[in-house]
Structure formats: C-alpha cells, structure tokens
Design a protein around this motif. Structure first.
Motif, short mmCIF file in Angstrom:
data_model
loop_
_atom_site.label_atom_id
_atom_site.label_comp_id
_atom_site.label_asym_id
_atom_site.label_seq_id
_atom_site.Cartn_x
_atom_site.Cartn_y
_atom_site.Cartn_z
N UNK A 489 -6.75 44.98 3.76
CA UNK A 489 -5.75 44.77 4.75
C UNK A 489 -6.79 44.33 5.66
N UNK A 490 -5.98 43.17 6.83
CA UNK A 490 -6.83 41.95 7.42
C UNK A 490 -6.75 42.20 9.17
N UNK A 491 -7.46 42.18 9.74
CA UNK A 491 -6.60 42.14 11.60
C UNK A 491 -7.96 41.02 11.95
N UNK B 45 -6.73 25.81 6.82
CA UNK B 45 -6.86 26.30 6.01
C UNK B 45 -6.82 27.90 6.18
N UNK B 46 -7.23 28.76 7.16
CA UNK B 46 -7.42 30.37 7.81
C UNK B 46 -6.39 30.51 7.93
N UNK B 47 -5.52 29.83 8.80
CA UNK B 47 -3.80 29.32 8.91
C UNK B 47 -2.80 29.90 7.65
N UNK B 54 0.17 37.42 4.01
CA UNK B 54 1.58 38.14 5.18
C UNK B 54 0.73 38.56 6.13
N UNK B 55 0.04 37.88 7.25
CA UNK B 55 -0.20 38.46 8.28
C UNK B 55 0.37 36.82 9.20
N UNK B 56 0.50 37.20 10.34
CA UNK B 56 0.47 36.01 11.39
C UNK B 56 -0.40 35.64 11.47
N UNK B 57 -0.48 34.16 11.41
CA UNK B 57 -1.55 33.01 11.29
C UNK B 57 -1.55 33.32 13.72
N UNK B 246 11.93 29.62 14.58
CA UNK B 246 12.99 30.17 13.16
C UNK B 246 11.84 30.04 12.38
N UNK B 247 11.25 29.17 11.96
CA UNK B 247 10.24 29.43 10.91
C UNK B 247 9.22 30.63 11.18
N UNK B 248 9.33 31.05 12.22
CA UNK B 248 8.37 31.71 12.26
C UNK B 248 9.16 33.06 12.66
N UNK B 249 9.72 33.46 13.41
CA UNK B 249 10.04 34.47 13.68
C UNK B 249 10.15 34.84 14.66
N UNK B 250 9.26 34.46 15.58
CA UNK B 250 8.68 34.89 16.99
C UNK B 250 7.97 34.10 17.31
N UNK B 251 7.93 34.80 19.00
CA UNK B 251 7.21 33.22 20.27
C UNK B 251 5.52 33.24 20.02
N UNK B 252 4.84 33.79 19.31
CA UNK B 252 3.91 34.54 19.32
C UNK B 252 3.06 32.88 19.59
#
Lengths: 651, 435
Positions: A489-491, B45-47, B54-57, B246-252
């Motif tokens: 779990x990484x935040x 690479x981190x992104x 499965x975390x938004x970069x 649309x690729x990302x699904x959010x305006x982040x």
C-alpha cells in the motif's frame, strides 16, 4: 448581603455534613455503594472544578473523612447555586440520581525485569475500566475514577480508541528483548474515530490541539504533513471490527522531547494522583535520569463480560523506564526500589481493587543468580511475549507485604555475572545510506532469528514529503534473493500536504535478514520551512513492524481469564503465535540549505538579472538607430547663449 | 546534401549510443542542469511504477509529465533510448528542412529587392550569397545534434528532447505553410509545457505573410485567417486535453502539470532564475513575484511581434530563447534548441558586439556548474550562494546573447534601408546610436 450569604452557606454546610455522616453510618458495611455515591457528588460538582487539575485527585485521597468532607462541600456549593440561580443548573443536579450508577474499577501494577545488559526495566500500568456506554453517543457527565478531562475529550470528538505515547530514548530490542508495550522515540498518536464522524480531518486537527494542551506537548505540530492513514498496521486493539481506515489517523513526532511537563499532567489522570499507591514512585528527577523513558495513555472499548454483550471503556496508563544501574551503581550490580526511584512503597492506592508488584525471576529459579529481598511466597506464571515467565508477586493490598517497617523496598542483589540472553526472534535496524545532499537510500533490515519458521510482518514507513521517495527503486531481498511483498500500500506524498506512506506485507524466511531499500531525493525547501537548526537535520519517524511471531509456548487465548495487566494489552487470537510490534530507529537526514542571511540579496540580484533582460529588450524595442550628432562643447554652448542675447547669429 | 546529413546523423547516434552504454549515463541523468523535476526520466519511470501499482501518477508530487507522455512510454519504456535518439534526429532533420526552405525564401526575397533596386548601393556586402547560405541547414543540424547540451539531455533521457522535436516539427510545418499541421504541433507543444503558447503569434504572422495577407485590423481577410488558425490551434489543444482526460479518467493532471509549472512548488536547483529566488522569498510576496516572473515570459511577445512583424522566423528564435531563459524549470536541453538557430543568423556576425565575452561566460559557466554543485552538495565547502551565482551569470550571458542578436538583426535591417557607410552632415564618418 455578603455576610448573610456566608451565614447561609455555613448553615448548609453543617446541615449537609450531618446528613452525610448519618448516611455513611448507615451504609458503613457497603463501602462500594458509598464510594460511588460520593463519586456522584463529586461529579455533580465537577464542572466547577477545572478538568485535570489536582483537585480531582485530591478529592479522592485515601482518608474517607477527608474525601467526605470535600464532597460535602461541593454539594453545598451546588445546592447553594440552585438556591441562588434558580433553574440554571437544575438538570445537572437532578440528573445524577436518575441514572444507574456505572461501575468502575482501578488496578495498578509494577513489573520489574532485570535485563541481561545489566539495566533494569520497570513498567508501570494503571488500568481504569469503566462500565459505561461511552460509544452510544449519550452524554456522560459523572466521573469517578476515570479522568474527566480525558472523558470529555473522548465524548466530544467521538473517539473510539486513542493511543498516545511519549518516549525519550530508543528501546534496544537486541539488548533488552521485547518491551511489554512498545513505543517509538518522540510522540506517537493514533486514534480510531467512530463512524459517525463526518469530518475526520477536522476532528483530528481539533483533537490533537486539545491533547496538546492536556499533555503539555507539541502535539499541535501534528498536521496533514505528518498524519497518515495506515491500511493494515494499526487495527483497533479494543472490540469492534472496524476495518475502514478512513476513521484512523496516525502521526508521530520523532523530535518531541519528553520531560517533567509531560509527566505531571499524565500523573494527574491517575485516581490517586501521585499521592498514594505505585504512583508515589514516579518522581521526575529519577525517572528522567534513565536510558529510556516512555509514558503512554491508551483508551479503548473492551468487553464487559465473556459474551461481550456490553462494553466498557478501558483507560490504560503505562510508564516504562529503563535504568542503567550497572554503570552508575559504583561497580556493584544491585538495585532496589529506593535506589531507582528514591522512594519506597508504603501503601496501595486505596481506590485500586488490585495493586501488585511483579518481579521477573524466570532466570533465577533456584536463587543462584540473584537474591531477592524481602522474599515473597507468591509466585505467578504467565505466557508473556511467546515465553513462559515466572514472577514474584508482592500484593500491596495485603498489609503483610510491607512488613514491620511499614514500607516495601524490594532489593535485588546479583551473585554471579549475568547469563547469556536468548536474542529476540525479531528485531530490526534502519539507516540512511549514500553521501552528499542530493539523493540517499533508506535501508531497513529485519532479522528473523527463528531457526526454522518463517513468519509474516507488516512494515509501515512514513517518510516526510521533503524526502521524495522513488517507489520504483524499492527492493526487498532476503538471503540474497528477491522477496516480493505480497501486499503493498503506497501513498505518494504531496508537497507541503501529506507524507509518503509505504506499507507492505512481507514473509521473513527463517534465520534470515530481510533488507528493504528505497531511494529518495532531498528537496530544497523554502527558507522559512527549515527548523531553527537546519544543519542538525530533519527527523524521519520510526518505521513500525507489526508481526505475528511464532511462540515457544502455547499462548493463552482465553481473553476473559484474569491476567496480569502487562500481559493483557494485545489481544491474542492464536495459541501458536503472538502479536509483536517493534519500532525502528528514527532517522536524521540532512537537507541542502539555502543561505538564510541572503533573502534581500537574492531578491535584489535576481531582480537585477530580470531587469537586465527587460532593459536591454526594452531599449531595442522602443528606440531606433540614428546617426550620432556630436553635441557642441560647453564653451561653445555658453558663447552661443551670450551671442543669442546679443542678437548676433551663433557660432 | 543528403549524404553529409546522413553522416551527421550516424555520428550523432553513435556518440549517444556509446554514452548510453557507458557508466556516465547514470551520472548525467542525475545532473540538475540536465534534468528538472518536470522532465526527469527517473520521474517518468516512477510514474509508470505508480501506474503499475494502480495508483494515479498524479496523486503524488513526483510525476509532472502530461498523460500522453506517460502513455507513450507505457509502450515504449523498453525502447526509451531509441526513442530519445530518434527524437533528436527528428528535431535535427526538421530544423534542417525548415532552414533550407527558409533560406530559399530569404534568397528569393533578396533577389526581388535587388531587382527592384531597393537596397542602397553600399549595401552589397550585406547581401547574402547562395554559396554561404548553402551549408547553413547542415550547420543547424550539426549545431543541434553535436551540441554537448543536446547530447547530455538525450543521454539523461530528459523528455525535453521530445518537446524540442515537437517545436521543430511546428517550425517545419509553419515554414512549409501548412496551417493545420502547424496548429496541431503548436497545440502539442503548448500541451506539453504551456510556454510555447507565445509561438502562436510568429506562426500566424509567417502564414499571413506567406499568403500575402497584410496585417491590418480593418481587413476582413486578416481576421478570417487569424480566427481560422486560432480555431485550429485551440481545437487541437482541446482535443489533446480531452484525450488526456479520457485516458486518465480524471482532471488530476491539470494541477499536477500546469499548476506545477506555473506555481513553482519544487525548488530543486536548476539553471534558471526561479529556484533560489523563491526559496528565499518572503511568503507574503510570493504570489506577487510569481506573477511577475511568469508574466515576464509572455510579456515580450506583443512588442516583439510589432517590431519584428516582417521577420517572423527571427521572432520564433527570439521567443524560444526567451522561453528557455525565463521559464520556471529550464534545462540545457531548452538552450540547445535556440542555440541551433545561431548558424541561420551567420550574416549578423559582423554586427555582434560582445559575442566573444558571452561565449566565454557561457563556456565557463557550463564548466563551473558541476564544480560548484560538487562543492555545495558533496564537499560541503561551499554553500548554495556559489551555485546560485553561477546560475545568475549563466542567465545574464544568455540574455546578452539574445539581445546582442536582436541588436545585430535590427542594425542590419537599418543598414539595408539607409546604407552601410553613413555619413554625417559634414561628410565625416558617422556612428550609429540607439535613440
């Protein structure tokens, strides 16, 4: 007018004293009822007493006469108020008799464990269990043994569980074994809120500020940049299987210095204050002259009965201290209560239902290692931290314990040098690798010393945002091989908003070292974001390792069984393993610093460069090329002026 | 001409491939002059790693690339080195073709002017001959490909190389007169890093000039074409942003990319002016100076386009240079793009006033960057002021270089109208001054 008031007050005082004395005489055989009755009175008068002040403690001093007198006076005041102010406080006065008296119970305990390194570990535990439905949401306003200041906070902020610890020094697991209650250096606070709380962050912010005031600590420095919501490491320790970690907040302040000003408010939460019982030993001049000092407050809901139909609220105050007597004791290896605390025990806290001193004598079954005096016939065995330990028990509620001198000064004198100690099954190390101020690497080493069993651990690291972690550089190796975490779990952090949170579940192979490394980059901060001593470095809080360690002996899973306090904190669900939490060292990391004396210079110089750019472009944009016509010399110009005045054409 | 260009490309690729294989590559990719928080490969690479978890970069503050870049490298991450080399070659070829075409037009214009007898008699030595113009496109490609800054940037896998390729393609399509492609590439460049927005004006001026539409606010044809171009530009920008959504699904990504560029929260040292200034800034003035510094990039567009409305390509050069100097996270890769244009202005050489000084300062600064960085960060024997001083000097040198070229360009234009050897009224030789 004032005189007549005083007269009337005196009259009431006399009247009520008479009444209460009569009532006490009638109920003399049933002390419990009497005590809770006075408690009601006390609580009814409570609001006039500032929360957490010494008066509450003083109100419960052992002498019944004294207590009665104080309680009476408070009642007089209340009645007086009612007389004076009509219905202003009516519900407060009317309320007490209508509610059923809630039962509460106080126990105190001191465990002393001679450590193999020659140090002595003393662990105090004070437990107040209050059979009241705090979590139901209705207002509780009568306090007896439970500290009101804390009770109000718990009700106001809808706290389900609260764990707070202040620690000075680092617990050396390798040398000292496991503590009964682990805590990281500095301050640690973790709270489970009830699921009725809507704005958890706002409540958390308020709660930390209030606790900061109660404990006289810098908990107000807890903000979003050091608060995390661990997903697995901090499950509720009390009943209730809340799993939604939205209601959990965890924060540490590794830099917090713990001292007398934190101990005093902590002691005030005790029913006997520092007046009687084990707490008389808690003198700050000795407690803080130690290698390790940790004090904690744990509030959680627990089961009232084996079937867990009703819950009670448990307040556990613990204080752990390690004295380095071996080196300071003039070469002699011996200790006594007096030597450690400069006090001896003379009585139990009269409000305590149990008051005991345990001394770990497991290594001394036949008395060949050390002498313990006075000797006690009482022995107790318990499965503690995966091992079966034997304790000598002194029951302070028995008058015989104190002997003819009316004081108990347990003395332990070694006969032979210490035996070898079996190392802990799990311990850890952490350090920062790399040089320079640009990048670095955090290494966490976890040792599984069990010869043949692997066990899972949960590793939780909180890293401040200014050390930018690169999760793709995370490597976990055991025995030279890649050890893939089964859960991560990484935040990631947000600048100036929240820290990095990395939690992972790892399987530690038997007899191995598991190394977790992750790279980070050191950020340059704004000059106002640095601490006043920026070159001292920045602290990174301890990592938390929570593990289910295989136990040597079968653990007791029956939670309802009466057990010593030090052994009943972490719930035990399996016989073959026990829960263990260890904290790694906090890290001290240097960051690159700007020159703090330069803000004006930098602003001036940079603006100059921008102005050079602006100026040269402005020059070229607004001007045009022209042939230079040399201007005439000064003498010629003056001559021309004169000639114009004379009316002659100029030169 | 194709053969030398091919040779050049082969040499450039060889150098890069050799450096990629050497141990220097890791060292270079950590240099703060070469990579910035905005375009470091480590962060790409981190992104990707965050995407794998499965975390938004964009949930953290490490990744600031646009969504298209991350999806590009999602597929190309194993071929990253090839991608960056290709991007560099593409930039060089695009610049080569663009400059070749531009030179043809310059030459044609010059011939018309000569035939119309518009140049004064003594200006013949300012007239450019096809012989000296012949090698300019190759020199441009060489200046780009063999520039140490470009090589470093490529070896560090700084995504700035991709932005340069996009801008080069934009220049090529503009010079070739393709309004649609020009608008699309400009939108792509703007999408990548906001600042190329200012290139909209020179592109429009160039296309108008090419179609012989006078820049006149009373003419409907001018407005029609301008609106058409702006529509294409904004339309493609909108499509790109929508596609990212649309690729990302959010305006982040909007605050994470553009908010990051504009508000400069990351003060990691770089060769620009922002980092130390905002590290030392008083908090209550921060917003004000942030606005001042950001406006500075866009501020010169209007006056420059008025002054240089006849010379849109020089305007493009000026704009790219100003962006590279005043942007919030500049790297040496940004420099290399405008430095590649210097051979195009070969003929201005005789009017440059302090080119020697400026080149010496630029060279000295480039050498001193790593030295002072080492002294500050590793040896601890210097402090941040040392490095800051060098960044200041480097910026001053760049400003002087750009303004010197601007001066030389204006002066040559002046001479082409008024004659080269100006005489005073009394017949003696005159000196030109700015008034």
């Amino acid at each position: 007018m004032a005189a007549s008031r005083r007269q009337r007050l005196g009259l009431w005082l006399v009247l009520c004293t008479c009444l209460l004395t009569a009532a006490a005489a009638v109920d003399a055989d049933n002390d419990d009822v009497q005590v809770s009755g006075t408690g009601h009175d006390n609580a009814a008068g409570g609001p006039t007493v500032p929360p957490g002040t010494g008066e509450q403690g003083a109100g419960r001093t052992p002498e019944t006469e004294d207590r009665r007198w104080e309680a009476t006076q408070e009642e007089v005041e209340v009645v007086e108020e009612v007389q004076q102010a009509g219905d202003q406080d009516q519900d407060r006065v009317v309320d007490p008799p209508s509610e059923p008296p809630s039962r509460d119970d106080f126990k105190e305990e001191l465990v002393i464990r001679p450590l193999h390194s020659g140090d002595v570990y003393a662990s105090f535990q004070f437990r107040t269990v209050w059979d009241t439905d705090f979590l139901g949401g209705h207002k509780v306003s009568h306090y007896r043994l439970f500290p009101k200041s804390l009770g109000q906070v718990i009700t106001k902020f809808s706290v389900r569980e609260l764990h707070i610890s202040f620690t000075q020094g680092y617990w050396r697991t390798m040398q000292w074994g496991q503590p009964y209650l682990p805590s990281p250096p500095g301050a640690e606070l973790w709270v489970w809120f009830q699921d009725t709380v809507t704005d958890v962050d706002g409540t958390w912010k308020e709660l930390t500020n209030v606790l900061s005031g109660i404990f006289c600590a810098s908990l107000n420095f807890i903000d979003s940049t050091n608060t995390v919501q661990p997903s697995a490491s901090f499950k509720p320790l009390g009943i209730g299987n809340v799993t939604d970690h939205r209601f959990l907040r965890y924060a540490t302040l590794p830099r917090e210095i713990v001292c007398t000003e934190n101990l005093t408010p902590w002691k005030k939460l005790l029913p006997c204050g520092s007046k009687a019982g084990l707490s008389v030993l808690l003198k700050s001049e000795k407690l803080f002259h130690s290698t390790f000092h940790s004090q904690a407050v744990h509030v959680r809901p627990v089961c009232q009965d084996p079937h867990c139909k009703t819950t009670s609220l448990e307040l556990r105050q613990t204080l752990n201290v390690v004295f380095d007597l071996h080196t300071s004791g003039q070469g002699k290896r011996e200790w006594s209560l007096f030597k450690m605390f400069s006090r001896t025990l003379t009585e139990a806290c009269p409000l305590a239902s149990s008051s005991k001193v345990y001394i770990d004598v497991t290594d001394n079954p036949q008395g060949e290692q050390f002498d313990l005096s006075p000797a006690t016939p009482l022995l107790s065995q318990a499965g503690v931290l995966g091992d079966r330990r034997t304790y000598s028990v002194y029951d302070l509620t028995q008058q015989a314990t104190f002997g003819p001198t009316r004081s108990l000064n347990t003395l332990l004198r070694w006969k032979s040098p210490e035996g070898d100690m079996q190392g802990p099954l799990l311990h850890s190390e952490r350090y920062v690798a790399g040089y320079g101020l640009q990048t670095g690497e955090i290494h966490t080493l976890m040792y599984n010393n069990h010869p043949y069993r692997a066990f899972p651990v949960l590793l939780l690291s909180t890293v401040p945002w200014y050390l930018r972690l690169y999760i793709h550089t995370l490597t976990v190796t055991s025995k030279g091989k890649d050890n893939k975490p089964s859960y991560i779990h990484y935040q990631p952090s947000k600048d100036r908003e929240r820290p990095h949170l990395l939690e992972m579940l790892l399987q530690l192979p038997p007899n191995s070292v598991t190394e977790v490394t992750v790279e980070f980059e050191r950020a340059l901060l704004k000059w106002t974001e640095y601490t006043p001593d920026p070159n001292h470095g920045f602290y990174v809080g301890s990592s938390v390792i929570s593990a289910l360690v295989p136990s040597v002996v079968a653990m007791d899973t029956n939670s309802t069984l009466e057990r010593p306090l030090f052994n009943s904190f972490f719930p035990c669900k399996e016989e073959t393993s026990y829960f263990m939490r260890i904290y790694t060292e906090p890290l001290l990391v240097n960051l690159p610093t700007p020159d703090f004396s330069m803000p004006y210079n930098v602003i001036c110089l940079t603006c100059t460069v921008v102005a050079v750019g602006y100026g040269s472009l402005y020059n070229l944009l607004t001007r045009t090329f022209q042939v230079e016509e040399p201007s005439p010399g000064l003498a010629k110009r003056i001559a021309n002026v004169i000639r114009r005045m004379r009316g002659v054409p100029p030169l | 001409m194709a053969a030398p260009l091919t040779l050049l490309l082969i040499v450039a690729v060889t150098i890069r491939a050799a450096l990629f294989r050497s141990s220097l590559a890791d060292l270079i990719s950590e240099r703060v002059e070469v990579v910035s928080p905005l375009n470091a490969w480590k962060r790409v690479v981190e992104g990707l790693a965050l995407l794998d978890l499965e975390i938004s970069p964009y949930s953290g503050d490490v990744f600031h690339e646009t969504p298209l870049v991350i999806y590009l490298f999602h597929f190309l991450v194993d071929y990253a080195e090839v991608t960056f080399m290709l991007a560099d070659c593409l930039t060089a070829v695009a610049l080569y073709l663009a400059v070749k075409d531009y030179n043809k037009q310059v030459f044609r214009k010059q011939r018309y002017a000569l035939e119309a007898d518009r140049y004064p008699m003594d200006c013949l030595e300012l007239i450019r001959s096809p012989k000296e113009m012949y090698y300019i496109p190759l020199k441009v490609a060489m200046f780009y490909l063999l520039n140490p800054f470009t090589i470093l940037s490529c070896v560090a896998k700084c995504t700035c190389g991709l932005n340069n390729a996009v801008i080069a393609l934009f220049i090529l399509s503009t010079i070739k007169g393709s309004a649609l492609l020009s608008a699309i590439f400009l939108a792509l460049a703007t999408y990548q890093s906001i600042y190329p927005l200012t290139l909209c004006v020179p592109a429009l001026l160039y296309l108008l000039q090419r179609l012989y539409i006078p820049v006149n606010v009373q003419r409907s044809s001018f407005w029609l074409y301008t609106l058409q171009y702006l529509f294409m530009f904004l339309g493609s920008l909108f499509i790109l942003v929508g596609l990212s959504f649309f690729l990302l699904g959010s305006w982040d990504f909007l605050p994470a990319v553009y908010g990051f560029i504009l508000s400069v929260p990351d003060l990691t040292p770089n060769i620009g002016l922002f980092w130390y200034f905002f590290a030392e800034m008083f908090d209550h003035f921060r917003l004000f100076f942030l606005c001042v510094f950001q406006i500075n990039v866009f501020f010169y567009t209007l006056p420059l386009s008025i002054k240089l409305k006849e010379h849109p390509v020089f305007l493009i050069f000026m704009q790219i240079a100003l962006i590279a100097i005043f942007k919030s996270y500049p790297t040496v890769g940004d420099l290399s793009l405008y430095l590649a244009f210097l051979p195009v202005w070969n003929h201005l050489y005789r009017f440059l006033r302090n080119i020697f000084l400026v080149s010496c300062v630029l060279l000295a600064c480039s050498a001193l960057f790593p030295v002072l960085w080492h002294l500050w960060i590793y040896a601890g024997s210097a402090n941040s002021n040392f490095y800051y001083a060098i960044t200041l000097l480097f910026s001053v040198a760049q400003i002087l270089l750009v303004s010197d070229y601007f001066y030389a360009f204006l002066r040559r234009e002046h001479h082409l109208i008024n004659g080269l050897y100006l005489k005073k009224k009394d017949g003696s030789e005159a000196t030109l001054v700015l008034k």
